[in-house]
Design a protein around this motif. Structure first.
Motif, PDB file in Angstrom:
ATOM      1  N   GLN A 103       0.773  -1.361  -0.168  1.00  0.00           N
ATOM      2  CA  GLN A 103      -0.116   0.070   0.023  1.00  0.00           C
ATOM      3  C   GLN A 103       0.925   1.194   0.091  1.00  0.00           C
ATOM      4  OE1 GLN A 103      -3.518  -0.138  -0.262  1.00  0.00           O
ATOM      5  NE2 GLN A 103      -2.946   2.118  -0.990  1.00  0.00           N
ATOM      6  N   HIS A 104       1.915   1.108   0.769  1.00  0.00           N
ATOM      7  CA  HIS A 104       2.919   2.254   0.754  1.00  0.00           C
ATOM      8  C   HIS A 104       3.415   2.535  -0.726  1.00  0.00           C
ATOM      9  CE1 HIS A 104       5.949   5.034   2.023  1.00  0.00           C
ATOM     10  NE2 HIS A 104       7.037   4.387   1.409  1.00  0.00           N
ATOM     11  N   ALA A 105       3.750   1.388  -1.341  1.00  0.00           N
ATOM     12  CA  ALA A 105       4.160   1.543  -2.602  1.00  0.00           C
ATOM     13  C   ALA A 105       3.394   2.359  -3.403  1.00  0.00           C
ATOM     14  CB  ALA A 105       4.726   0.460  -3.283  1.00  0.00           C
ATOM     15  N   LEU A 106       1.919   2.005  -3.263  1.00  0.00           N
ATOM     16  CA  LEU A 106       0.832   2.294  -4.292  1.00  0.00           C
ATOM     17  C   LEU A 106       0.623   3.945  -3.832  1.00  0.00           C
ATOM     18  CD1 LEU A 106      -1.554  -0.674  -3.975  1.00  0.00           C
ATOM     19  CD2 LEU A 106      -0.313   0.283  -6.098  1.00  0.00           C
ATOM     20  N   ASP A 107       0.553   4.270  -2.577  1.00  0.00           N
ATOM     21  CA  ASP A 107       0.540   5.494  -2.126  1.00  0.00           C
ATOM     22  C   ASP A 107       1.692   6.433  -2.745  1.00  0.00           C
ATOM     23  OD1 ASP A 107      -1.847   5.038  -0.844  1.00  0.00           O
ATOM     24  OD2 ASP A 107      -0.737   4.707   1.273  1.00  0.00           O
ATOM     25  N   SER A 108       3.057   6.240  -2.755  1.00  0.00           N
ATOM     26  CA  SER A 108       4.105   6.893  -3.387  1.00  0.00           C
ATOM     27  C   SER A 108       3.896   6.862  -4.601  1.00  0.00           C
ATOM     28  CB  SER A 108       5.323   5.672  -3.032  1.00  0.00           C
ATOM     29  OG  SER A 108       5.810   5.750  -1.796  1.00  0.00           O
ATOM     30  N   ARG A 109       3.146   6.065  -5.646  1.00  0.00           N
ATOM     31  CA  ARG A 109       2.975   6.355  -7.004  1.00  0.00           C
ATOM     32  C   ARG A 109       2.067   7.516  -6.951  1.00  0.00           C
ATOM     33  NH1 ARG A 109       4.999   5.475 -12.048  1.00  0.00           N
ATOM     34  NH2 ARG A 109       3.518   5.987 -13.479  1.00  0.00           N
ATOM     35  N   ILE A 110       1.307   7.582  -6.323  1.00  0.00           N
ATOM     36  CA  ILE A 110       0.313   8.833  -6.416  1.00  0.00           C
ATOM     37  C   ILE A 110       0.858  10.124  -6.467  1.00  0.00           C
ATOM     38  CG2 ILE A 110      -1.616   9.900  -5.375  1.00  0.00           C
ATOM     39  CD1 ILE A 110      -2.981   7.071  -4.610  1.00  0.00           C
ATOM     40  N   LEU A 111       1.897  10.044  -5.340  1.00  0.00           N
ATOM     41  CA  LEU A 111       2.462  11.317  -4.908  1.00  0.00           C
ATOM     42  C   LEU A 111       3.560  11.611  -6.226  1.00  0.00           C
ATOM     43  CD1 LEU A 111       4.085  11.206  -1.496  1.00  0.00           C
ATOM     44  CD2 LEU A 111       2.549  13.020  -2.302  1.00  0.00           C
ATOM     45  N   ILE A 112       3.992  10.641  -6.940  1.00  0.00           N
ATOM     46  CA  ILE A 112       5.030  10.867  -7.881  1.00  0.00           C
ATOM     47  C   ILE A 112       4.195  11.372  -9.162  1.00  0.00           C
ATOM     48  CG2 ILE A 112       6.443   9.414  -9.563  1.00  0.00           C
ATOM     49  CD1 ILE A 112       7.147   7.671  -7.294  1.00  0.00           C
ATOM     50  N   GLU A 113       3.065  10.748  -9.606  1.00  0.00           N
ATOM     51  CA  GLU A 113       2.415  11.231 -10.585  1.00  0.00           C
ATOM     52  C   GLU A 113       2.014  12.683 -10.285  1.00  0.00           C
ATOM     53  OE1 GLU A 113       1.446   9.857 -13.533  1.00  0.00           O
ATOM     54  OE2 GLU A 113       2.900   8.301 -12.665  1.00  0.00           O
ATOM     55  N   GLN A 114       1.553  13.183  -9.220  1.00  0.00           N
ATOM     56  CA  GLN A 114       1.370  14.513  -8.757  1.00  0.00           C
ATOM     57  C   GLN A 114       2.479  15.418  -8.947  1.00  0.00           C
ATOM     58  OE1 GLN A 114      -0.283  14.177  -4.779  1.00  0.00           O
ATOM     59  NE2 GLN A 114      -2.352  13.903  -5.437  1.00  0.00           N
ATOM     60  N   ALA A 115       3.827  14.993  -8.438  1.00  0.00           N
ATOM     61  CA  ALA A 115       4.840  15.512  -8.883  1.00  0.00           C
ATOM     62  C   ALA A 115       5.307  15.991 -10.270  1.00  0.00           C
ATOM     63  CB  ALA A 115       6.075  15.188  -8.064  1.00  0.00           C
ATOM     64  N   LYS A 116       4.848  14.678 -10.975  1.00  0.00           N
ATOM     65  CA  LYS A 116       5.132  14.857 -12.342  1.00  0.00           C
ATOM     66  C   LYS A 116       4.580  15.987 -13.045  1.00  0.00           C
ATOM     67  CE  LYS A 116       5.347  10.709 -14.808  1.00  0.00           C
ATOM     68  NZ  LYS A 116       4.730   9.482 -14.972  1.00  0.00           N
ATOM     69  N   GLY A 117       3.136  16.176 -12.599  1.00  0.00           N
ATOM     70  CA  GLY A 117       2.103  17.025 -13.126  1.00  0.00           C
ATOM     71  C   GLY A 117       2.723  18.318 -12.693  1.00  0.00           C
ATOM     72  N   VAL A 118       3.150  18.788 -11.412  1.00  0.00           N
ATOM     73  CA  VAL A 118       3.569  19.745 -11.145  1.00  0.00           C
ATOM     74  C   VAL A 118       4.756  20.269 -12.046  1.00  0.00           C
ATOM     75  CG1 VAL A 118       4.894  21.203  -9.148  1.00  0.00           C
ATOM     76  CG2 VAL A 118       2.827  19.662  -8.712  1.00  0.00           C
ATOM     77  N   ASN A 123      20.787  12.117  -4.195  1.00  0.00           N
ATOM     78  CA  ASN A 123      20.721  12.776  -2.867  1.00  0.00           C
ATOM     79  C   ASN A 123      20.470  11.479  -2.027  1.00  0.00           C
ATOM     80  OD1 ASN A 123      21.066  15.700  -3.343  1.00  0.00           O
ATOM     81  ND2 ASN A 123      19.851  15.018  -4.789  1.00  0.00           N
ATOM     82  N   ASN A 124      20.331  10.367  -2.368  1.00  0.00           N
ATOM     83  CA  ASN A 124      19.934   8.977  -1.517  1.00  0.00           C
ATOM     84  C   ASN A 124      18.706   9.381  -0.883  1.00  0.00           C
ATOM     85  OD1 ASN A 124      20.379   6.658  -0.466  1.00  0.00           O
ATOM     86  ND2 ASN A 124      21.400   7.517   1.549  1.00  0.00           N
ATOM     87  N   LEU A 125      17.680   9.927  -1.502  1.00  0.00           N
ATOM     88  CA  LEU A 125      16.409  10.015  -0.963  1.00  0.00           C
ATOM     89  C   LEU A 125      15.380   8.948  -1.670  1.00  0.00           C
ATOM     90  CD1 LEU A 125      16.226  13.858  -1.310  1.00  0.00           C
ATOM     91  CD2 LEU A 125      16.411  12.387   1.004  1.00  0.00           C
ATOM     92  N   THR A 126      14.171   8.678  -1.234  1.00  0.00           N
ATOM     93  CA  THR A 126      13.286   8.017  -1.962  1.00  0.00           C
ATOM     94  C   THR A 126      12.551   8.913  -2.764  1.00  0.00           C
ATOM     95  OG1 THR A 126      11.375   8.593  -0.372  1.00  0.00           O
ATOM     96  CG2 THR A 126      12.874   6.629   0.083  1.00  0.00           C
ATOM     97  N   LEU A 127      11.635   8.215  -3.853  1.00  0.00           N
ATOM     98  CA  LEU A 127      11.073   8.782  -4.920  1.00  0.00           C
ATOM     99  C   LEU A 127       9.901   9.529  -4.133  1.00  0.00           C
ATOM    100  CD1 LEU A 127      10.807   5.967  -7.663  1.00  0.00           C
ATOM    101  CD2 LEU A 127      12.185   8.288  -7.746  1.00  0.00           C
ATOM    102  N   ALA A 128       9.179   9.108  -3.127  1.00  0.00           N
ATOM    103  CA  ALA A 128       8.106   9.626  -2.651  1.00  0.00           C
ATOM    104  C   ALA A 128       8.649  10.783  -1.897  1.00  0.00           C
ATOM    105  CB  ALA A 128       7.834   8.757  -1.627  1.00  0.00           C
ATOM    106  N   LYS A 129       9.716  10.785  -1.302  1.00  0.00           N
ATOM    107  CA  LYS A 129      10.358  11.978  -0.403  1.00  0.00           C
ATOM    108  C   LYS A 129      10.564  13.083  -1.461  1.00  0.00           C
ATOM    109  CE  LYS A 129      11.839  13.979   3.371  1.00  0.00           C
ATOM    110  NZ  LYS A 129      11.180  14.208   4.382  1.00  0.00           N
ATOM    111  N   VAL A 130      11.158  12.979  -2.656  1.00  0.00           N
ATOM    112  CA  VAL A 130      11.545  13.776  -3.558  1.00  0.00           C
ATOM    113  C   VAL A 130       9.986  14.426  -4.129  1.00  0.00           C
ATOM    114  CG1 VAL A 130      12.460  14.484  -5.903  1.00  0.00           C
ATOM    115  CG2 VAL A 130      13.699  13.050  -4.045  1.00  0.00           C
ATOM    116  N   ALA A 131       9.295  13.380  -4.459  1.00  0.00           N
ATOM    117  CA  ALA A 131       7.815  13.875  -4.874  1.00  0.00           C
ATOM    118  C   ALA A 131       7.157  14.796  -4.028  1.00  0.00           C
ATOM    119  CB  ALA A 131       6.973  12.628  -5.447  1.00  0.00           C
ATOM    120  N   ASP A 132       7.297  14.502  -2.928  1.00  0.00           N
ATOM    121  CA  ASP A 132       6.461  15.219  -1.860  1.00  0.00           C
ATOM    122  C   ASP A 132       7.179  16.694  -1.814  1.00  0.00           C
ATOM    123  OD1 ASP A 132       4.530  15.610   0.267  1.00  0.00           O
ATOM    124  OD2 ASP A 132       6.469  15.644   1.859  1.00  0.00           O
ATOM    125  N   GLY A 133       8.611  16.872  -1.952  1.00  0.00           N
ATOM    126  CA  GLY A 133       9.094  17.964  -2.018  1.00  0.00           C
ATOM    127  C   GLY A 133       9.008  18.917  -3.342  1.00  0.00           C
TER     128      GLY A 133
END
Length: 254
Positions: free
Chosen positions: A181-196, A219-229
């Motif tokens: 579920q965490h992986a799926l939630d991360s995907r949603i964040l990534i899609e939103q970040a791509k749109g931004v 920067n040794n970060l997760t994709l979700a962390k970068v997407a959130d930023g």
């Protein structure tokens, strides 16, 4: 592709998987890598990977191009397609000519052909009796994958599945479900970040993902962390470049 170069690519892929799975890893990044690597090694043009969520529904989590993503989304929305058959049966499904199978999956076949894909191969992500998703490889020409290629796709998918489900030792099903579920939630964040990024910098969606992924790796970060930023406007990844030639070439060439 020569036999020697193919063997070298396969060896490198399995070494990469082994190296990844002995440390903490980003599931989303691993699955993007898996579908990109299979697409490249098996000489297909695009790929998509779906994971099952907490209620048993498949959700798109990785794709090599926006075109493949559109087909995957339509496949799920229409409730039909080779990936769904693959998921329900736990066996690979190969379609050498989408036009010959238009009657079986009319909506999926029509959209796949409209996007320029004329054949597809679906591989289950499975461990024993547990199936957690499917990987789907699309080609712009007709013709089924040969048995050797099918075996390669399944072997890589099997190793990745073991990695996703492993917990160094066996963990409870509730923890496994939470991870997926965490992986799926991360995907949603990534899609939103791509749109931004697409809206603010003029990048294509594919280039936006390359920039997010490059910043995460550099920067040794997760994709979700970068997407959130990116979504919060606290990170600028527009100038990030990939440290992996294979990744950037594969993603942007689609």
């Amino acid at each position: 592709m020569t036999a020697n170069s193919r063997e070298a690519q396969l060896s490198a892929a399995f070494v990469k998987l082994a190296d990844t799975l002995v440390t903490d890893f980003d599931v989303v990044d691993l699955l993007h890598w898996l579908v990109e690597e299979c697409t490249r090694i098996l000489d297909t043009e695009a790929g998509g990977l779906l994971l099952v969520d907490a209620v048993g529904e498949l959700q798109l989590i990785a794709s090599t191009s926006e075109e493949a993503q559109l087909v995957e989304v339509l496949q799920l929305a229409a409730g039909e397609g080779p990936c769904l058959d693959c998921f329900h049966t736990g066996t690979a499904v190969t379609v050498g000519d989408m036009q010959d199978n238009a009657g079986k999956w009319p909506k999926f076949s029509a959209e796949a052909i409209r996007q320029g894909f004329f054949s597809v191969h679906a591989t289950p992500l499975r461990l024993r009796g547990q199936i957690i998703g499917t990987m789907n490889l699309f080609s712009t020409h007709t013709g089924e994958l040969n048995p050797a290629d099918i075996a390669v796709a399944q072997a890589l998918a099997d190793v990745a599945t073991i990695g996703i489900l492993q917990e160094r030792t066996i963990k409870s099903s509730s923890i496994i479900t939470a991870q997926l579920q965490h992986a799926l939630d991360s995907r949603i964040l990534i899609e939103q970040a791509k749109g931004v990024l697409a809206a603010t910098s003029g990048m294509t969606m594919n280039d936006a993902f390359v920039a997010i992924r490059a910043h995460a790796r550099n920067n040794n970060l997760t994709l979700a962390k970068v997407a959130d930023g990116v979504i919060a406007r606290t990170l600028d990844v527009s100038t990030s470049t990939s440290t992996s030639t294979t990744t950037s070439t594969t993603t942007t060439s689609k």
